[in-house]
Scaffold this active site. Structure first.
Site, PDB file in Angstrom:
ATOM      1  CG  HIS A  24      -1.853   1.086   1.363  1.00  0.00           C
ATOM      2  ND1 HIS A  24      -1.939   1.879   2.489  1.00  0.00           N
ATOM      3  CD2 HIS A  24      -2.803   1.542   0.514  1.00  0.00           C
ATOM      4  CE1 HIS A  24      -2.906   2.759   2.336  1.00  0.00           C
ATOM      5  NE2 HIS A  24      -3.445   2.583   1.139  1.00  0.00           N
TER       6      HIS A  24
ATOM      7  CG  HIS B 100      -3.421   9.199   0.559  1.00  0.00           C
ATOM      8  ND1 HIS B 100      -4.048   9.890   1.578  1.00  0.00           N
ATOM      9  CD2 HIS B 100      -4.226   8.141   0.282  1.00  0.00           C
ATOM     10  CE1 HIS B 100      -5.169   9.277   1.907  1.00  0.00           C
ATOM     11  NE2 HIS B 100      -5.313   8.216   1.147  1.00  0.00           N
TER      12      HIS B 100
END
Length: 291
Positions: free
Chosen positions: A40, A82
Site C-alpha cells: 500500500h 495521497h
C-alpha cells in the site's frame, strides 16, 4: 438470477453470523489459494509513502504489487500523492509558509519538486521527493512490478482519467501484457471508474468501497473488482460479490484494505478475498505462509 448468484445471495441475506464457503466461481488470485499481497503506497510502513523509496523497499522485500495515488498539479502535471494537501507528508509549510491550506492543485510541479517528502518519516529519507507519475511508472517498470493505481479526488481534477490513461499508454502500460497481468485502475468515485472503463474497456478496474449487495449487478457492468475495507466485509459478502461476472466475463474480485496485522490477514484470507492491500506486506506474507 443464475444458480451461482442465487446461492451466494441466499448466504449473504442470512447475515454475518453465517460464514459460507465461496460460491463455485470464487477463487483466489494465486496458486494454492493465497491472496495477492499489494504493498500500500509502496512498503509504506518502512519507507515514506508514495515515493520511489517505498517502491524500491517493496521490491527489495520481494513484493511484486504496489499501490499508489495520483493527483494533478496547478500546471497540469500528474504526481503521486495521497492527500489533497501537501502538509502531512512534505515540508510545504516551511518552504511556502503563506500558502495554506497547501492543496496539491494550487502548486506547480516545479514547486512541488522542491519539497522534502521523506524527513517527516525518518531522517535517513531526508531529501526524498514527491515523484511525478511518469517517474513513478519508470521505477515500477524498472523493478518489474505490477500496479494498482488510484485516481484520487477526481472531482478536483476534471479529465484526470483521460490524462492518466494517455500517460500510461505513452509509457507502454496499456499493451496486452500489462492489461492482462500488471495493472488495475481504481477510485472511490464510481463515475471515475466508469469513465476509465468507457475510455479503455480493456483495463482492469476497481471500485473502492462496499456497495450493498443489491447494487453489485450495476457495478459489475463497469468494474472488475470491488476493493473494500477489511472492516466492512464478511465471508458471505465476498461470496456474493464473486458470484457476479464483471465486464470482462470473469467473476468479480476483491482486494481488501488496509490489513496490517496477522490475525486480520488470516481472517480475510478465510473469507476468500483475492488480494490484501497492506502497509506491512511482510507481516501479511508471514501470516499467510503455507496456505
Amino acid at each position: 438470477m443464475h444458480a451461482r448468484v442465487a446461492a451466494a445471495t441466499t448466504a449473504a441475506l442470512l447475515g454475518g453470523t453465517l460464514l459460507v464457503l465461496p460460491a463455485s466461481g470464487a477463487r483466489a488470485k494465486t496458486e494454492g489459494g493465497t491472496p495477492v499481497i499489494v504493498s500500500h503506497r509502496g512498503a509504506s510502513a518502512y519507507a515514506p509513502e508514495n515515493t520511489l523509496a517505498a517502491v524500491d523497499k517493496a521490491a527489495a522485500m520481494g513484493f511484486g504489487w504496489v499501490e499508489n495515488d495520483v493527483q494533478r498539479t496547478k500546471d497540469g502535471k500528474l504526481v503521486v500523492l495521497h492527500d489533497a494537501t501537501l502538509a502531512r507528508t512534505t515540508d510545504v509549510e516551511q518552504v511556502y509558509p503563506g500558502r495554506a491550506p497547501w492543496n496539491v492543485k494550487d502548486f506547480t510541479s516545479a514547486e512541488i519538486a522542491r519539497l522534502d517528502a521523506g524527513s517527516w518519516f525518518a531522517s535517513r529519507y531526508a531529501g526524498t521527493r514527491v515523484p511525478t507519475l511518469e517517474q513513478y511508472m519508470n521505477r515500477v517498470s524498472h523493478n518489474h512490478q505490477k500496479l494498482v493505481l488510484e485516481i484520487k479526488n477526481p472531482e478536483l481534477y476534471p479529465g484526470i482519467e483521460r490524462q492518466t490513461l494517455k500517460l500510461l499508454s505513452n509509457d507502454g502500460w496499456l499493451d496486452p501484457p500489462h492489461l492482462k497481468k500488471r495493472l488495475v485502475v481504481q477510485s472511490f468515485s464510481a463515475d471515475s471508474v466508469r469513465t476509465v472503463h468507457n475510455l479503455r474497456p480493456g483495463i482492469k478496474t476497481a471500485f473502492l468501497g462496499t456497495p450493498a449487495m443489491a447494487q453489485l449487478p450495476e457495478y459489475a457492468q463497469f468494474t472488475d473488482q470491488i476493493n473494500s475495507s477489511y472492516t466492512t466485509i464478511s465471508a458471505g459478502y465476498v461470496a456474493a460479490l464473486q458470484a457476479f461476472d464483471g465486464p470482462h466475463g470473469k467473476p468479480l474480485e476483491i482486494f481488501t484494505w488496509t490489513v496490517n496485522d496477522a490475525d486480520s490477514a488470516r481472517r480475510v484470507a478465510r473469507y476468500g478475498v483475492d488480494g490484501v492491500i497492506t502497509n506491512k506486506p511482510d507481516v501479511v506474507r508471514e501470516a499467510l505462509r503455507g496456505r
